[in-house]
Design a protein around this motif. Structure first.
Motif, PDB file in Angstrom:
ATOM      1  N   VAL A 156     -10.896  50.689  11.206  1.00  0.00           N
ATOM      2  CA  VAL A 156     -10.072  52.077  10.611  1.00  0.00           C
ATOM      3  C   VAL A 156      -9.563  51.511   9.213  1.00  0.00           C
ATOM      4  N   ILE A 157      -9.855  52.508   8.309  1.00  0.00           N
ATOM      5  CA  ILE A 157      -9.316  52.240   6.821  1.00  0.00           C
ATOM      6  C   ILE A 157      -8.285  53.264   6.806  1.00  0.00           C
ATOM      7  N   ARG A 158      -7.089  52.788   6.308  1.00  0.00           N
ATOM      8  CA  ARG A 158      -5.963  53.590   5.779  1.00  0.00           C
ATOM      9  C   ARG A 158      -5.337  53.289   4.603  1.00  0.00           C
ATOM     10  N   LYS A 159      -5.137  54.194   3.773  1.00  0.00           N
ATOM     11  CA  LYS A 159      -4.813  53.960   2.194  1.00  0.00           C
ATOM     12  C   LYS A 159      -5.235  52.755   1.641  1.00  0.00           C
ATOM     13  N   ILE A 204     -12.727  56.207   9.783  1.00  0.00           N
ATOM     14  CA  ILE A 204     -13.258  55.474  10.715  1.00  0.00           C
ATOM     15  C   ILE A 204     -14.671  55.023  10.189  1.00  0.00           C
ATOM     16  N   VAL A 205     -14.893  53.648  10.393  1.00  0.00           N
ATOM     17  CA  VAL A 205     -16.349  53.068  10.171  1.00  0.00           C
ATOM     18  C   VAL A 205     -16.876  52.131  11.099  1.00  0.00           C
ATOM     19  N   SER A 206     -17.879  52.851  11.861  1.00  0.00           N
ATOM     20  CA  SER A 206     -18.500  52.158  13.059  1.00  0.00           C
ATOM     21  C   SER A 206     -19.876  51.889  12.704  1.00  0.00           C
ATOM     22  N   PHE A 211     -25.274  46.361  10.432  1.00  0.00           N
ATOM     23  CA  PHE A 211     -24.328  46.764   9.289  1.00  0.00           C
ATOM     24  C   PHE A 211     -23.524  45.866   9.005  1.00  0.00           C
ATOM     25  N   PHE A 212     -22.577  45.205  10.190  1.00  0.00           N
ATOM     26  CA  PHE A 212     -21.663  44.371   9.892  1.00  0.00           C
ATOM     27  C   PHE A 212     -22.045  43.238   9.460  1.00  0.00           C
ATOM     28  N   ASP A 213     -23.297  42.720   9.872  1.00  0.00           N
ATOM     29  CA  ASP A 213     -23.803  41.238   9.443  1.00  0.00           C
ATOM     30  C   ASP A 213     -24.073  41.254   8.012  1.00  0.00           C
ATOM     31  N   ASN A 214     -24.109  42.404   7.347  1.00  0.00           N
ATOM     32  CA  ASN A 214     -24.421  42.509   5.917  1.00  0.00           C
ATOM     33  C   ASN A 214     -23.521  43.038   4.791  1.00  0.00           C
ATOM     34  N   ILE A 215     -22.597  43.309   5.414  1.00  0.00           N
ATOM     35  CA  ILE A 215     -21.715  43.934   4.435  1.00  0.00           C
ATOM     36  C   ILE A 215     -20.134  43.429   4.636  1.00  0.00           C
ATOM     37  N   GLU A 219     -16.423  45.677   0.523  1.00  0.00           N
ATOM     38  CA  GLU A 219     -17.343  46.566   0.089  1.00  0.00           C
ATOM     39  C   GLU A 219     -17.213  47.737   0.616  1.00  0.00           C
ATOM     40  N   ILE A 220     -16.827  47.712   2.060  1.00  0.00           N
ATOM     41  CA  ILE A 220     -16.751  49.057   2.731  1.00  0.00           C
ATOM     42  C   ILE A 220     -15.717  49.936   2.133  1.00  0.00           C
ATOM     43  N   VAL A 221     -14.502  49.340   1.819  1.00  0.00           N
ATOM     44  CA  VAL A 221     -13.433  50.215   1.369  1.00  0.00           C
ATOM     45  C   VAL A 221     -13.640  50.418   0.126  1.00  0.00           C
TER      46      VAL A 221
END
Length: 326
Positions: A156-159, A204-206, A211-215, A219-221
């Motif tokens: 979960v990304i907030r601000k 929300i990023v799921s 996916f998560f093994d490579n980023i 970078e997601i934010v």
């Protein structure tokens, strides 16, 4: 699978009565019939799936579903590729598991509980195989319920900051917990279950482990902040992870974790400065969702106001997540 219609990532601006009150504020008009309304949380969802480079023709072994009818529900299942060594198509189990999950969403026994939804879907799945899985359900109140078995993840990304992340479950490195057709596998009882209080504008990023093994989180934010909508964000994130996964010079989260667990190049390569690096090729599934607030009629509020005998007009109750930021 088709993603939902793209929407702007910037949160909608809602007019909130000031000063904030722990009780719903009322605005009255002597000319309108008595009405009441309340804010409910919903999800705007975007998705993107990129199969493993060697599995493009078959579509890969990841599967997912999204449903925006009741606030928002989504799930990802990652078929365990090891079953291919037994001449079993790993995609069949994950796809059937997701199909049943979608079917049982409104089942009374499920009662909007992702762990019970996993129980029902697993019991109905007859394909041979196994899969890691994550299911997330948003309550109208803004509470996100999560049930996860294995290493599919959710953040979960907030601000502009990651304020919540699920933790992977594993037997040992590269062998995650998994829902299985075999008795030796895990069940819904082994799921990691948690809840998160969300606010309007939260992202929300799921995704599957590919996916998560490579980023990395930063970078997601960054991608989220630069994307105009949830569909664009999901596609951009998946493509960036895909790019990293085939880059033999990229020091990925997967290679860093492998080294920390004792997996590395031979000692003679270490002596000359070598180390285990590179992305991890895999199916990559990404779901991006934005929390929004919608105004809906509040029948209970209408009845309560009528009972008070105020014949001078309407009351519209307005609340916002901004009241809870402090």
């Amino acid at each position: 699978m088709a993603a939902s219609t793209a929407s702007r990532l910037s949160p909608p601006r809602l007019r909130v009565p000031y000063p904030p009150s722990p009780h719903l504020s009322l605005r009255r008009s002597r000319f309108s019939p008595l009405r009441a309304a309340k804010l409910e949380a919903v999800l705007s969802i975007g998705t993107h799936l990129i199969p493993h480079p060697r599995k493009v023709e078959t579509g890969g072994e990841d599967a997912f579903f999204v449903n925006s009818d009741a606030s928002g529900v989504f799930a990802i299942a990652d078929g365990v590729s090891g079953w291919a060594e037994k001449d079993v198509n790993p995609a069949l189990f994950s796809r059937e598991l997701m199909s049943h999950s979608s079917t049982f969403i409104k089942d009374e026994e499920v009662n909007h509980d992702p762990q019970l939804l996993l129980m029902k879907a697993h019991a109905a799945t007859t394909s041979v195989g196994s899969a890691t899985v994550i299911i997330a359900m948003l309550e109208k109140s803004g509470i996100l319920k999560i049930a996860s078995v294995g290493d599919c993840g959710l953040k979960v990304i907030r601000k502009g900051q990651v304020m919540f992340s699920t933790c992977p479950q594993e037997h040992y490195f590269d062998c995650p917990y998994q829902i299985s057709s075999e008795e030796v596998g895990q069940t819904y009882l082994d799921a990691l279950v948690c809840t998160v209080n969300l606010m309007e504008g939260d992202m929300i990023v799921s995704g599957s482990d590919g996916f998560f093994d490579n980023i990395f989180d930063q970078e997601i934010v960054s991608v989220i902040s630069e994307s105009p909508g949830v569909d664009e964000a999901a596609k951009a994130l998946a493509e960036l992870a895909r790019k990293h996964s085939v880059d033999v010079t990229f020091d990925s989260p997967y290679s860093m974790e492998a080294r920390s667990r004792g997996f590395d190049v031979p000692s003679w390569k270490k002596f000359i400065g070598g180390k285990l690096i590179g992305g991890k090729m895999d199916d990559i599934t990404v779901i991006v969702a934005q929390v929004k607030a919608v105004l809906v009629p509040d029948d209970e509020g209408v009845e309560e106001e009528k009972g008070q005998g105020d014949g001078q007009g309407s009351a519209v109750a307005v609340a916002s997540s901004e009241q809870n930021e402090d």
